[in-house]
Design an enzyme around this catalytic site. Structure first.
Site, PDB file in Angstrom:
ATOM      1  CG  HIS A 225      -1.697   1.296   1.321  1.00 12.13           C
ATOM      2  ND1 HIS A 225      -2.517   1.734   0.306  1.00 12.13           N
ATOM      3  CD2 HIS A 225      -1.759   2.249   2.293  1.00 12.13           C
ATOM      4  CE1 HIS A 225      -3.059   2.891   0.654  1.00 12.13           C
ATOM      5  NE2 HIS A 225      -2.610   3.236   1.849  1.00 12.13           N
TER       6      HIS A 225
ATOM      7  CG  ASP B 294      -5.117   3.539   4.349  1.00 17.07           C
ATOM      8  OD1 ASP B 294      -5.545   3.180   5.461  1.00 17.07           O
ATOM      9  OD2 ASP B 294      -4.206   4.367   4.217  1.00 17.07           O
TER      10      ASP B 294
ATOM     11  CG  HIS C  90      -6.415   7.147   1.217  1.00 19.44           C
ATOM     12  ND1 HIS C  90      -5.992   6.386   0.150  1.00 19.44           N
ATOM     13  CD2 HIS C  90      -5.571   6.859   2.240  1.00 19.44           C
ATOM     14  CE1 HIS C  90      -4.932   5.671   0.514  1.00 19.44           C
ATOM     15  NE2 HIS C  90      -4.662   5.939   1.767  1.00 19.44           N
TER      16      HIS C  90
END
Length: 1006
Positions: free
Chosen positions: A47, A171, A415
């Protein structure tokens, strides 16, 4: 040296044979599973945030390890090397922005190797957007755009094998229904994420409901979308992180005293056994990765190879566990083939909470100026894209500037960007990137206008400080000024235009030389008092403009004419006399405000401000809005401001430590009344002010607020809110938009599937994201607030709407950015300015359609370009396509260059099933005007032919017998495909309520 030569020969050999190999990717490339066993899908991933604790480039290149050890370029290097060693190995790649940056630097040989890995399903793109976007604070238009950019890169470089089938929103801080809807409309088969309210998760664990079918729209049909929740966040099982960033033991299988194979396999199987008990099928997914892992992929794969080997060896002794390298797509495909049924989901997963004291509702408002700046970026992006098509721009610089703006807007949807949850240094870098990108987009738009208006010498300058009524170009050239307006909406629009000018007499004329009525209003003194503002212009010239696509208006100074009024105050609350006022006007602004002399308070204690559509009543004793009359409805609506004081809020989380503290002191106010515009200038306290405006012919009330610097002298953070209190009997129900599209019903203290724990945070736990509007109603009346950026909103009492405007805190939450969200500018707390829009209406069928139209005008108003009239030549404006033939409910969502000889057209019926109907129209004239040769229809993102769309269909619990064979969704209508030789009837487009259709037009190239 011999090793390097051998590796080079191997890469060359592989590269030379890749073209001949037949692509077997997608679900066909998935590993075999065993029907009589628990199949453990091991999914390697990393990620990689596009900014958070470090900037985008710092994360990519790997510098500033003192902040966080992360270097994305090395992840790609080592993962590709390790995948090439063993055809069983897999890896999923999500964030296309990082991958595209790495791809540019690779040799042709390396690119061929990567294509081989993709073509064989060993490297699987998942998600595939430019960034992993937030789902609470984003607008659907920007999400579609950033998926289009990422998926187009993958399509251009990898073809069908690069097409993601699964969303990977692991996430995001809560999940919106509109995001699921967009995934389905792009042809995705499902999605997985890793954050869910802890109470929701616990209930789903008990009920085997962690995987579900999401009904992603109340209006659109066949948008069932499979959604799965990961059990252990997105991390490897406890004790099994084999990454160089971790401290877990490797698997030791040699002749060593430390040999741990038996204990390690026992632990893993125990974990898998527990995990299998939480899910319905004989397949479980185990992600193997975390933030910025796989910089040394050799370590990861070496240990995963051993784990797979020794777990599967147990099968000979009766073990029922089968472990394989897999991907999110292969796991989903296995679930689809299992023919099971799944529970249903209809609303959303907002707000998120991981414990009773922590609702992630602060980020709905965090960094309010950056949230507005992102909207400005989208605004100029749509303008530049449309103008590039209309002017047929094709230079390398123009193409690069437009692509860069697209990409940076993709970064801004990340995000940790649009949410405001990044470190301050990273926030500054986002601002820098977006500012540069906006300038490039504005320059491209100017180039297009020079072509379309045949004015090669005109500047067509953009002003980016109009939110504080400042524009250097108008300051110096107001006697020689052309204002060119571009309308990005489909239909001709009439809007009011405000231009910063000096206190002079002006005349405005249109392109035919007709005088246009205009009025001169003073800029509020609180704005003039901003230390960083250039105060040469202390007034705004206001006039009404009507624009199809492009229209110019001309401003010149005059001695004195009847067509312009310099607006003087008509009513001033007495507290503004210097002897009585608690708030002293700075000396340098007393000249402006010395105009306020003789106005007296009304005998009845009220001040009425009204036009032909709206009547406002201000209470003279409090200075507050008291009553609103519009649309044949009257309601007592009192607006107030207040704050929640807290020592524990952070970037993400709004934690209430005490009750809302309403600012009780009376507001000082002044009324300015013109024929077209009425303004009420209010001073709430030392650091909050507001202007209430009503425009003739505009059926909404504008409230422009100015907040800051928020004081923290008491060592407490503040959440600043405004409250609209009415007598509407809303019965605990209100509505918020989902990413600017469908509205979702909210009930105080309730959730769709579980009971939230509001024992510690009853206010924060009732906050929801508002990206375009919120509303409440009873059987007769409806009150609506629209906004100009993402904010948090709530209805904590019947008839009351509350919106959070600004935040400033001193608490550094160790789980996030490790610093307080204490934004400063010029050594003081940040000052933010923005707009809310208030509407009151009767509850009638389709009455909310006007709200939808207002959303579009607020989101994409006219863009203003400024030029000197002395540079104008005789105008020969190029003929433009006319979109006015579209039905009134049809929005021009996208018009942009798609390739050198292709244009993307995206149209939307923006009314839902309760507001509008099915509409049909013909686009043959648009097709011809754009020089069309052929047209084809695609999925929402523009990269997959709609005729090829085949989505996995999953079975709902309680919807009859389970299917006996896998089922699929295909297009509900025949995809449009035509060429210029065909009849106009073949270009007919039908749009159901809220339907979006996307077309690629191949055009003639000169």
């Amino acid at each position: 040296m011999n090793y390097i030569k051998a590796l080079a020969l191997l890469l060359a050999f592989l590269g030379s044979h890749i073209i001949q190999s037949e692509a077997v990717c997608g679900y066909e490339s998935c590993p075999e599973t065993k029907s009589d066993m628990i199949n453990i899908h091991l999914v390697p991933h990393s990620h990689d945030d596009l900014g958070w604790l470090k900037t985008v480039d710092q994360y990519y290149y790997g510098n500033k390890h003192n902040i966080q050890h992360a270097g994305v370029q090395y992840i790609f290097d080592t993962v590709v090397a390790e995948l090439s060693k063993d055809s069983r190995r897999r890896f999923i790649q999500v964030e296309t922005a990082f991958f595209a940056k790495w791809w540019e630097d690779q040799s042709e040989t390396k690119k061929q190797l990567v294509k081989k890995l993709v073509n064989e399903g060993r490297l699987e793109f998942t998600g595939g957007a430019w960034s992993m976007n937030d789902e609470a604070a984003v607008n659907y238009q920007s999400v579609i755009d950033q998926f289009a950019v990422g998926l187009k890169f993958l399509n251009d470089n990898f073809g069908v094998c690069g097409r993601p089938r699964v969303g990977w929103q692991i996430d995001a801080f809560g999940h919106s229904r509109e995001q699921a809807s967009m995934f389905a409309q792009m042809g995705f088969d499902g999605q997985f994420f890793a954050r869910m309210d802890q109470n929701d998760k616990n209930k789903r664990v008990d009920n085997l409901g962690l995987e579900m079918i999401w009904d992603a729209s109340e209006t659109l049909k066949e948008l069932d979308f499979f959604t799965g929740m990961l059990y252990n966040h997105y991390s490897a099982p406890p004790g099994f992180c084999f990454d160089s960033l971790c401290q877990d033991d490797p698997i030791i299988d040699g002749r060593s005293y430390d040999n741990n194979v038996q204990s390690r396999v026992d632990d893993f199987i125990n974990y898998a056994s527990n995990l299998a008990g939480y899910y319905r099928s004989s397949h479980i997914m185990v992600p193997m990765g975390d933030d910025f892992q796989y910089e040394n992929a050799y370590m990861n794969y070496k240990n995963m190879d051993k784990l797979i080997k020794y777990v599967n060896e147990r099968q000979a002794s009766g073990s029922k566990y089968n472990i394989i390298y897999s991907t999110a797509g292969c796991y989903l495909n296995s679930l689809h083939k299992s023919l099971q049924s799944w529970p249903n989901k209809t609303q959303d997963f907002l707000p998120h909470s991981h414990e009773a004291k922590s609702f992630w509702t602060g980020f709905f408002t965090s960094r309010p100026t950056q949230k507005r700046f992102e909207r400005d970026g989208n605004h100029i992006l749509q303008v530049a894209k449309q103008l590039s098509v209309l002017a047929e721009l094709s230079s390398e610089k123009q193409t690069k500037d437009l692509d860069y703006l697209r990409q940076i807007m993709g970064v801004m949807q990340h995000h940790d960007a649009i949410t405001g949850t990044e470190k301050q240094e990273v926030s500054n870098d986002y601002d820098r990137l977006l500012y540069d990108a906006i300038l490039g987009g504005a320059n491209t738009a100017s180039d297009a206008l020079r072509v379309l208006t045949n004015q090669p010498n005109c500047e067509f300058e953009s002003c980016l400080k109009l939110n504080i009524s400042e524009c250097a170009f108008t300051k110096d050239n107001a006697d020689d000024l052309m204002v060119t307006l571009y309308n990005p909406l489909a239909h001709t629009s009439t809007q009011y235009v405000r231009v910063p000018v000096k206190n002079e007499n002006y005349q405005v004329t249109d392109e035919k030389g007709r005088v246009v009525a205009s009025e001169l209003f003073p800029v509020p003194w609180q704005v003039l008092a901003l230390e960083f503002r250039n105060n040469d212009t202390q007034h705004e010239l206001v006039f009404k403009a009507t624009v199809n696509k492009i229209a110019s208006y001309y401003i010149k100074k005059v001695d004195k004419v009847e067509d312009i009024d310099s607006i003087q105050p008509t009513q001033i609350k007495q507290a503004f006399n210097e002897e009585e006022s608690k708030l002293e006007v700075p000396k340098r602004f007393k000249k402006v405000h010395s105009l306020k002399t003789d106005a007296q308070t009304s005998d009845d204690g009220e001040t009425v401000v009204q036009n032909s559509l709206i009547k406002l009543i201000i209470d003279n004793n409090t200075g507050r809005l008291k009553t609103v009359e519009m649309n044949g409805v009257s309601e007592n609506i009192e607006q107030s401001f207040g704050m929640y004081k807290t020592a524990r809020s952070c970037h993400y989380i709004f934690r209430q430590d005490s009750d809302l503290e309403i600012l009780e002191d009376a507001f000082d106010f002044t009324v300015y009344e013109g024929d077209s515009v009425k303004e009420v200038h209010q001073q709430i306290n030392e650091w909050i002010s507001q202007v209430i405006r009503i425009y003739e012919g505009v059926n909404r009330v504008e409230l422009e607020w100015l907040v800051g610097p928020v004081p923290i002298d008491d060592e407490l953070g503040k959440e600043i809110v405004t409250v609209f209190k009415s007598g509407i009997a809303s019965d605990g129900v209100f509505y918020t938009d989902s990413n600017g599209r469908e509205m979702i019903k909210r009930e105080k203290d309730k959730r769709e599937d579980f009971n939230p724990d509001l024992s510690e945070q009853p206010v924060s736990g009732n906050y929801y994201p508002v990206t375009s509007r919120m509303a409440l109603q009873d059987a007769n009346k409806r009150m609506v607030l629209l906004n100009d950026r993402s904010q948090g909103g709530a209805s904590l009492e019947d008839g009351r709407l509350e919106m959070m405007l600004h935040r400033r805190h001193i608490f550094a939450d160790g789980s996030g950015a490790a610093e307080a969200i204490n934004e400063q500018q010029f050594g003081k707390g940040l000052i933010a300015r923005g707009k809310l829009y208030l509407s009151l209406n009767a509850v009638e069928d389709k009455a909310t359609a006007s709200e939808r139209k207002a959303e579009k005008e607020i989101h994409l108003p006219f863009w203003k370009f400024f030029s000197k009239t002395s540079n104008i030549q005789k105008e020969v404006t190029k003929s433009l396509p006319d979109f006015n033939d579209f039905p009134q409910s049809v929005h021009l969502l996208t018009l942009e260059p798609y390739s050198n000889d292709e244009v993307l057209l995206r149209v939307e019926n923006f009314l839902d099933q309760t507001e509008g109907n099915v509409v049909s129209f013909n686009i043959r004239q648009i097709f011809d005007d754009l020089g069309g040769l052929e047209i084809r229809e695609t999925t929402l993102d523009g990269n997959l032919p709609l005729s090829d769309m085949k989505r996995l269909k999953f079975h709902h619990d309680g919807s009859g017998p389970n299917p006996t064979a896998p089922e699929y969704f295909t297009s509900l209508h025949k995809p449009l495909a035509a060429d210029k030789s065909q009849d106009a009837s073949d270009f007919s487009v039908t749009l159901n309520p809220l339907q979006i259709r996307t077309f690629i037009i191949k055009k003639e190239v000169a």
